[in-house]
Enzyme design. Structure first.
Site, mmCIF file in Angstrom:
data_model
loop_
_atom_site.group_PDB
_atom_site.id
_atom_site.type_symbol
_atom_site.label_atom_id
_atom_site.label_comp_id
_atom_site.label_asym_id
_atom_site.label_seq_id
_atom_site.Cartn_x
_atom_site.Cartn_y
_atom_site.Cartn_z
ATOM 1 N N ARG A 230 13.886 19.793 -20.900
ATOM 2 C CA ARG A 230 15.021 20.171 -21.727
ATOM 3 C C ARG A 230 15.715 18.889 -22.176
ATOM 4 O O ARG A 230 15.784 17.905 -21.430
ATOM 5 C CB ARG A 230 16.008 21.046 -20.946
ATOM 6 C CG ARG A 230 15.562 22.494 -20.782
ATOM 7 C CD ARG A 230 15.636 23.249 -22.103
ATOM 8 N NE ARG A 230 15.399 24.675 -21.945
ATOM 9 C CZ ARG A 230 14.219 25.258 -22.090
ATOM 10 N NH1 ARG A 230 13.161 24.521 -22.379
ATOM 11 N NH2 ARG A 230 14.093 26.573 -21.954
ATOM 12 N N GLU A 259 19.160 20.372 -30.420
ATOM 13 C CA GLU A 259 18.081 20.804 -31.318
ATOM 14 C C GLU A 259 18.616 21.734 -32.402
ATOM 15 O O GLU A 259 19.479 22.570 -32.125
ATOM 16 C CB GLU A 259 16.987 21.502 -30.503
ATOM 17 C CG GLU A 259 16.332 20.574 -29.494
ATOM 18 C CD GLU A 259 15.283 21.280 -28.641
ATOM 19 O OE1 GLU A 259 15.004 22.476 -28.881
ATOM 20 O OE2 GLU A 259 14.746 20.634 -27.721
ATOM 21 N N HIS A 277 9.818 20.544 -30.349
ATOM 22 C CA HIS A 277 9.832 21.494 -29.230
ATOM 23 C C HIS A 277 8.638 22.464 -29.317
ATOM 24 O O HIS A 277 8.809 23.674 -29.444
ATOM 25 C CB HIS A 277 11.145 22.270 -29.198
ATOM 26 C CG HIS A 277 11.444 22.861 -27.852
ATOM 27 N ND1 HIS A 277 12.723 23.107 -27.412
ATOM 28 C CD2 HIS A 277 10.631 23.255 -26.830
ATOM 29 C CE1 HIS A 277 12.684 23.638 -26.196
ATOM 30 N NE2 HIS A 277 11.420 23.737 -25.832
#
Length: 312
Positions: A230, A259, A277
């Protein structure tokens, strides 16, 4: 059965949900106050993901909510203490994405060490006709330090062992009895020993900025940071500074603190590999995740249990 779906999901999951449940699409509800007055009492399940999470303002208006099934292994976007207080059960999709995330981590290691992305840009720009491309670094014989030797971490360890890398890992509570990899109870000590520091711990308050400036300094100017966990686990501002001051050799990142926003400084650096991601982003894995979300939901309403429950 009425189900509130938080955001667009995998197409096959959406199709299956709409075949078996009365689906309400959160992102298509323009007047939520009106909608909740009509349907709030009937919603017994929420389908969401580690990206979407679920905010309290909405959940508070679903008095008969019993279960949340989340698409993804991470659930740090959900307040588990709140769910526990209300007795709402939670499931995620562990195990089915172990291989794809481990492969993404390995791909990032290869890209940043052999300068694959930089070399590809070099060829496309026509520079090969004018100069030789600079040398990269081998993986074999190097040490892969894994921060978080869970199921994904152990999967990665097997992969890098096949590349003749040494494996070490950080676990503050002591070593695992079932593995022979080198154990470190001190994160900075692992960073000092590692040529590649791969972050694989869950997100959340307990791991926020676990990888800080001190850890990066311990990693050193010839080593690389890989993050497929993360974005919150790495102090992004400290990472930018460490890269600008050549305190680490480079970084390869699949996740970011905010993000989809990526710090502008990172976009300008050749020794940084950036991905949007995509750790679990394969057709096979996403289908398996979709299947597991549906299996959890079906099993809960048919048998009163979850296949992959999260302990709250």
């Amino acid at each position: 059965m009425d189900v509130l779906v938080w955001g667009p999901m995998h197409p096959s999951l959406m199709q299956s949900l709409e075949e078996h449940y009365s689906v309400h699409k959160r992102w298509e509800i323009a007047d939520f106050t009106h909608w909740v007055a009509l349907h709030g009492d009937s919603i017994r399940a929420v389908v969401t993901s580690g990206v979407y999470g679920a905010d309290h303002q909405v959940l508070e208006q679903l008095p008969h909510l019993e279960v949340i099934t989340s698409f993804g292994v991470g659930y740090d976007a959900l307040d588990t203490a709140y769910l526990a207080r209300r007795g709402i059960q939670l499931s995620n999709t562990p195990d089915v994405l172990n291989n794809s995330v481990a492969e993404t981590a390995l791909a990032l290691m290869l890209c940043v060490s052999r300068r694959v992305c930089e070399a590809e840009r070099f060829v496309r720009a026509g520079k090969w006709r004018e100069a030789k491309f600079p040398l990269g670094n081998d993986l074999h014989g190097k040490t892969c330090g894994i921060v978080g030797l869970g199921k994904i971490g152990k999967t990665l360890a097997r992969r890098v062992s096949a590349f003749d890398m040494n494996v070490a890992y950080y676990r503050p509570n002591g070593p695992y009895a079932e593995v022979s990899y080198t154990h470190y109870a001190d994160l900075q000590a692992l960073a000092t020993a590692a040529d590649y520091l791969v972050v694989l711990v869950p997100g959340g308050p307990q791991t926020r900025h676990l990888i800080n400036r001190q850890v990066m300094r311990a990693l050193g100017p010839k080593s690389f940071l890989i993050n497929v966990a993360r974005g919150s686990v790495v102090d992004e501002a400290a990472l930018v500074t460490a890269l600008l001051e050549s305190e680490i050799g480079g970084a390869a990142l699949d996740v970011f603190e905010d993000e989809p926003h990526v710090p502008a400084a990172l976009l300008e650096m050749d020794n940084v590999v950036l991905l949007p991601h995509i750790g679990s982003g394969t057709h096979e894995t996403r289908q398996a995740m979709a299947d597991l979300v549906l299996e959890n939901l079906d099993t809960y309403f048919e048998e009163g249990r979850l296949v992959t429950p999260v302990a709250l």
